[in-house]
Write an enzyme that holds these catalytic residues in place. Structure first.
Site, short mmCIF file in Angstrom:
data_model
loop_
_atom_site.label_atom_id
_atom_site.label_comp_id
_atom_site.label_asym_id
_atom_site.label_seq_id
_atom_site.Cartn_x
_atom_site.Cartn_y
_atom_site.Cartn_z
N ASP A 18 0.86 -1.17 0.00
CA ASP A 18 0.00 0.00 0.00
C ASP A 18 0.90 1.23 0.00
OD1 ASP A 18 -2.36 1.65 0.45
OD2 ASP A 18 -1.67 1.82 2.52
N ASP A 20 -0.03 5.05 0.78
CA ASP A 20 -0.18 6.10 1.79
C ASP A 20 -0.10 5.55 3.20
OD1 ASP A 20 -0.54 7.72 -0.36
OD2 ASP A 20 -2.67 8.08 -0.04
#
Length: 270
Positions: A18, A20
């Site tokens: 992922d 952020d």
């Protein structure tokens, strides 16, 4: 690898990160928003009305109905924008994102590379950001949200899955099928419970600075929990204090590109 988690396994596999608050501290959307507003590319009034729901969607997850609504509003707002204008933001945006890559994440990427494992960013962020950022970090590729482009402009329609929740899994499965990865031997890293589908899709899920819901799930299921450098909270406070700007930035989520047909073979095939 006692510093984080043990990177093991044989056979073709990948590690999915992922973006952020996992690979980087803070929000890529916020960084994009600052530059987009600076050059006057995205009119503020088109996004401010959705800022509250957009920030909640990004930071804390959303129901299927809410994410669908946000996706439609975002795509509608970017309809007609020229692809080249958004790509032009990378000259300013990418260096800022690279500066915010967590040092622990860099070392972890290197461990996976040494193990012979391909690495990918998987994010709802636009493909314009995700793909060049992944390559700048020496990763195999980036899996972001793509929007259909005709005559150089965004049509307001998706050109692939919306890379959020189950959409991330759909994109990962396509990449795994094309590259013959065994997801049961693959790794996934995220900070958010909204990525539980992504984490459940692999044999080696890892919670990174997890939110409370993900932490509870990880502990119940015996998943590794790792803590990367704690810049997230300060960045989060700045993001929330600029809620309208963050709302604009989240408008960049669904600004993907029609690069699926042009990407090098072995990463993603349309």
């Amino acid at each position: 690898m006692t510093e984080y988690v043990t990177v093991t396994g044989s056979g073709p596999s990948a590690a999915f990160f992922d973006l952020d608050r996992t690979l980087i501290s803070g929000s890529s959307a916020f960084t994009l928003a600052i530059q987009a507003r600076k050059v006057g590319l995205i009119p503020t009034h088109e996004f401010v009305r959705d800022a509250g729901s957009a920030v909640a969607f990004k930071l804390f997850g959303a129901s299927d109905d809410t994410s669908d609504e946000v996706r439609k509003r975002i795509l509608g707002a970017v309809t007609g924008l020229r692809q080249v204008e958004l790509q032009g933001l990378n000259a300013e945006v990418l260096p800022r994102l690279i500066q915010r890559v967590r040092p622990e994440a860099k070392r972890l990427l290197e461990r996976h590379r040494r193990a012979g494992r391909d690495t990918f960013i998987v994010s709802a962020a636009p493909q314009e950001i995700v793909e060049p950022l992944a390559h700048a970090l020496g990763m195999t590729g980036g899996i972001g949200t793509r929007s259909r482009v005709e005559d150089g402009k965004y049509t307001g329609e998706l050109d692939g899955p919306f890379c959020y929740g189950e959409g991330k899994v759909e994109a990962m499965q396509a990449v795994a099928s094309w590259n013959s990865y065994d997801l049961a031997q693959s790794y996934a890293y995220s900070d958010s419970a909204s990525d539980l589908p992504m984490l459940d899709a692999v044999g080696h899920p890892v919670a990174v600075n997890p939110d409370s819901k993900l932490e509870r799930h990880a502990r119940r299921n015996g998943w590794p929990i790792v803590i990367f450098s704690q810049r997230t909270k300060s960045v989060l406070r700045r993001t929330l204090s600029g809620v309208a700007t963050a709302g604009i930035g989240i408008g960049g989520f669904a600004i993907g590109t029609q690069v699926g047909r042009k990407r090098r073979s072995g990463v993603f095939r349309r």
